[in-house]
Design a protein around this motif. Structure first.
Motif, PDB file in Angstrom:
ATOM      1  N   TRP A   7     133.735   5.243  88.362  1.00 55.00           N
ATOM      2  CA  TRP A   7     134.849   5.808  87.593  1.00 55.00           C
ATOM      3  C   TRP A   7     134.653   5.560  86.096  1.00 55.00           C
ATOM      4  O   TRP A   7     134.799   6.474  85.282  1.00 55.00           O
ATOM      5  CB  TRP A   7     136.165   5.185  88.052  1.00 55.00           C
ATOM      6  N   PHE A   8     134.291   4.328  85.737  1.00 52.72           N
ATOM      7  CA  PHE A   8     134.104   3.985  84.330  1.00 52.72           C
ATOM      8  C   PHE A   8     132.959   4.776  83.717  1.00 52.72           C
ATOM      9  O   PHE A   8     133.083   5.318  82.610  1.00 52.72           O
ATOM     10  CB  PHE A   8     133.841   2.487  84.169  1.00 52.72           C
ATOM     11  N   LEU A  14     132.364  11.182  79.661  1.00 52.77           N
ATOM     12  CA  LEU A  14     133.140  12.336  79.230  1.00 52.77           C
ATOM     13  C   LEU A  14     133.797  12.106  77.875  1.00 52.77           C
ATOM     14  O   LEU A  14     133.779  12.973  76.999  1.00 52.77           O
ATOM     15  CB  LEU A  14     134.218  12.670  80.271  1.00 52.77           C
ATOM     16  N   VAL A  15     134.377  10.921  77.693  1.00 50.54           N
ATOM     17  CA  VAL A  15     135.041  10.593  76.428  1.00 50.54           C
ATOM     18  C   VAL A  15     134.029  10.572  75.280  1.00 50.54           C
ATOM     19  O   VAL A  15     134.268  11.138  74.211  1.00 50.54           O
ATOM     20  CB  VAL A  15     135.778   9.233  76.528  1.00 50.54           C
ATOM     21  N   VAL A  16     132.885   9.921  75.522  1.00 44.13           N
ATOM     22  CA  VAL A  16     131.854   9.847  74.480  1.00 44.13           C
ATOM     23  C   VAL A  16     131.328  11.240  74.144  1.00 44.13           C
ATOM     24  O   VAL A  16     131.168  11.594  72.973  1.00 44.13           O
ATOM     25  CB  VAL A  16     130.692   8.922  74.934  1.00 44.13           C
ATOM     26  N   CYS A  17     131.079  12.047  75.176  1.00 44.04           N
ATOM     27  CA  CYS A  17     130.525  13.388  74.946  1.00 44.04           C
ATOM     28  C   CYS A  17     131.512  14.310  74.247  1.00 44.04           C
ATOM     29  O   CYS A  17     131.112  15.233  73.544  1.00 44.04           O
ATOM     30  CB  CYS A  17     130.063  14.010  76.258  1.00 44.04           C
ATOM     31  N   ALA A  18     132.802  14.064  74.444  1.00 41.84           N
ATOM     32  CA  ALA A  18     133.815  14.883  73.782  1.00 41.84           C
ATOM     33  C   ALA A  18     133.707  14.757  72.260  1.00 41.84           C
ATOM     34  O   ALA A  18     134.082  15.673  71.526  1.00 41.84           O
ATOM     35  CB  ALA A  18     135.207  14.483  74.246  1.00 41.84           C
ATOM     36  N   ALA A  19     133.179  13.609  71.815  1.00 47.37           N
ATOM     37  CA  ALA A  19     133.035  13.392  70.371  1.00 47.37           C
ATOM     38  C   ALA A  19     131.590  13.174  69.952  1.00 47.37           C
ATOM     39  O   ALA A  19     131.316  12.820  68.802  1.00 47.37           O
ATOM     40  CB  ALA A  19     133.867  12.180  69.954  1.00 47.37           C
ATOM     41  N   LEU A  20     130.652  13.415  70.872  1.00 53.02           N
ATOM     42  CA  LEU A  20     129.251  13.060  70.648  1.00 53.02           C
ATOM     43  C   LEU A  20     128.643  13.681  69.392  1.00 53.02           C
ATOM     44  O   LEU A  20     128.002  13.007  68.590  1.00 53.02           O
ATOM     45  CB  LEU A  20     128.417  13.459  71.868  1.00 53.02           C
ATOM     46  N   LYS A  21     128.857  14.974  69.219  1.00 50.67           N
ATOM     47  CA  LYS A  21     128.227  15.675  68.104  1.00 50.67           C
ATOM     48  C   LYS A  21     129.094  15.707  66.841  1.00 50.67           C
ATOM     49  O   LYS A  21     128.651  16.193  65.808  1.00 50.67           O
ATOM     50  CB  LYS A  21     127.894  17.118  68.512  1.00 50.67           C
ATOM     51  N   LEU A  22     130.327  15.194  66.953  1.00 45.71           N
ATOM     52  CA  LEU A  22     131.233  15.248  65.803  1.00 45.71           C
ATOM     53  C   LEU A  22     130.702  14.489  64.584  1.00 45.71           C
ATOM     54  O   LEU A  22     130.809  14.986  63.457  1.00 45.71           O
ATOM     55  CB  LEU A  22     132.636  14.752  66.196  1.00 45.71           C
ATOM     56  N   PRO A  23     130.103  13.286  64.763  1.00 50.22           N
ATOM     57  CA  PRO A  23     129.524  12.626  63.585  1.00 50.22           C
ATOM     58  C   PRO A  23     128.426  13.458  62.926  1.00 50.22           C
ATOM     59  O   PRO A  23     128.323  13.511  61.703  1.00 50.22           O
ATOM     60  CB  PRO A  23     128.955  11.310  64.151  1.00 50.22           C
ATOM     61  N   TYR A  59     123.783  23.915  92.794  1.00 49.75           N
ATOM     62  CA  TYR A  59     123.748  23.045  93.962  1.00 49.75           C
ATOM     63  C   TYR A  59     125.094  22.399  94.275  1.00 49.75           C
ATOM     64  O   TYR A  59     125.197  21.581  95.200  1.00 49.75           O
ATOM     65  CB  TYR A  59     122.673  21.972  93.790  1.00 49.75           C
ATOM     66  N   GLY A  60     126.123  22.739  93.533  1.00 47.41           N
ATOM     67  CA  GLY A  60     127.470  22.241  93.821  1.00 47.41           C
ATOM     68  C   GLY A  60     127.606  20.739  93.702  1.00 47.41           C
ATOM     69  O   GLY A  60     128.286  20.102  94.526  1.00 47.41           O
ATOM     70  N   SER A  61     126.978  20.159  92.695  1.00 41.25           N
ATOM     71  CA  SER A  61     127.090  18.718  92.471  1.00 41.25           C
ATOM     72  C   SER A  61     128.537  18.352  92.122  1.00 41.25           C
ATOM     73  O   SER A  61     129.290  19.200  91.657  1.00 41.25           O
ATOM     74  CB  SER A  61     126.168  18.290  91.320  1.00 41.25           C
ATOM     75  N   PRO A  62     128.931  17.082  92.354  1.00 43.60           N
ATOM     76  CA  PRO A  62     130.300  16.667  91.994  1.00 43.60           C
ATOM     77  C   PRO A  62     130.587  16.968  90.521  1.00 43.60           C
ATOM     78  O   PRO A  62     129.779  16.642  89.645  1.00 43.60           O
ATOM     79  CB  PRO A  62     130.281  15.158  92.259  1.00 43.60           C
ATOM     80  N   LEU A  63     131.725  17.591  90.260  1.00 41.29           N
ATOM     81  CA  LEU A  63     132.065  18.067  88.916  1.00 41.29           C
ATOM     82  C   LEU A  63     131.985  16.970  87.856  1.00 41.29           C
ATOM     83  O   LEU A  63     131.498  17.201  86.746  1.00 41.29           O
ATOM     84  CB  LEU A  63     133.464  18.684  88.930  1.00 41.29           C
ATOM     85  N   LEU A  64     132.443  15.780  88.211  1.00 44.50           N
ATOM     86  CA  LEU A  64     132.482  14.691  87.226  1.00 44.50           C
ATOM     87  C   LEU A  64     131.095  14.219  86.803  1.00 44.50           C
ATOM     88  O   LEU A  64     130.957  13.527  85.799  1.00 44.50           O
ATOM     89  CB  LEU A  64     133.274  13.497  87.767  1.00 44.50           C
ATOM     90  N   THR A  65     130.053  14.593  87.570  1.00 41.90           N
ATOM     91  CA  THR A  65     128.701  14.154  87.215  1.00 41.90           C
ATOM     92  C   THR A  65     128.044  15.061  86.180  1.00 41.90           C
ATOM     93  O   THR A  65     126.944  14.763  85.708  1.00 41.90           O
ATOM     94  CB  THR A  65     127.789  14.069  88.459  1.00 41.90           C
ATOM     95  N   TYR A  66     128.695  16.154  85.831  1.00 40.70           N
ATOM     96  CA  TYR A  66     128.104  17.038  84.810  1.00 40.70           C
ATOM     97  C   TYR A  66     129.136  17.726  83.923  1.00 40.70           C
ATOM     98  O   TYR A  66     128.796  18.610  83.138  1.00 40.70           O
ATOM     99  CB  TYR A  66     127.204  18.097  85.467  1.00 40.70           C
TER     100      TYR A  66
END
Length: 202
Positions: A7-8, A14-23, A59-66
């Motif tokens: 979960w973590f 997801l949180v990091v990627c939401a702002a990953l390119k902003l800097p 391949y229908g991987s779990p959504l949270l993994t990508y």
């Protein structure tokens, strides 16, 4: 314990990627320049992201993994538009957009095609890092390149190694993230090195 770690890793990525390119976007806009940023590197990175996302969807991987990949693609597109704008080449964006959009549909036509593309994706993504590294070595100037963005990229790769081991154990995906982790750390250290050298010169 295992579910808490998963979960973590998923949500922190997801949180990091939401702002990953902003800097990186901020650094570029503040400098009003694309100096230090390699256009081929960005294009290769975007291609790698698109192939990886298409593979996971196929391949229908779990959504949270990508789930972070659509976010990363949008941010890369913004970065590319900034590079085209500051380089005075906005007209070049159209043909690239057409190629990327058509590739999305072509990749899903055959299983062997998407599998081959996934293995090539690792080389494409690795090439994007080497192109950026080469650009930094040649110019010896980090310019508007953000070390924070590259450092956060390294973190997301490390987190995705854990989630892949705990979910799909897909070897192709695992190899990709291990290679990307090493290269993201390398680029981060190189950017920091040239930033430090630049500050000493001043």
């Amino acid at each position: 314990m295992e579910s808490a770690v998963l979960w973590f890793c998923n949500w922190s990525t997801l949180v990091v990627c939401a702002a990953l390119k902003l800097p990186q976007i901020h650094a570029q806009l503040a400098a009003r320049s694309a100096r230090g940023i390699s256009l081929p590197s960005l294009l290769l990175e975007l291609a790698g992201f698109l192939v990886f996302l298409r593979y996971q969807c196929y391949y229908g991987s779990p959504l949270l993994t990508y789930l972070e990949y659509p976010i990363l693609i949008v941010q890369d597109v913004i970065l590319l538009l900034c590079v085209f704008h500051f380089n005075g080449n906005m007209r070049q964006a159209g043909p690239y957009a057409a190629v990327f959009v058509s590739s999305w549909f072509v990749l899903g036509l055959q299983k062997w095609l998407i599998d081959l593309a996934m293995y090539l994706c690792t080389f494409i993504s690795a090439a994007s890092k080497f192109v950026q590294l080469r650009h930094l070595w040649e110019t010896q100037d980090s310019g508007a390149v953000s070390a924070l963005t590259w450092g956060l990229s390294a973190y997301t790769c490390a987190a995705r190694i854990i989630t892949t081991l705990m979910t799909t154990t897909d070897f192709a995906i695992l190899i990709r993230f291990v290679i990307m982790l090493a290269l993201n750390i390398w680029v981060t250290l190189t950017v920091l090195q040239y930033q430090k050298a630049g500050s000493k010169d001043k």
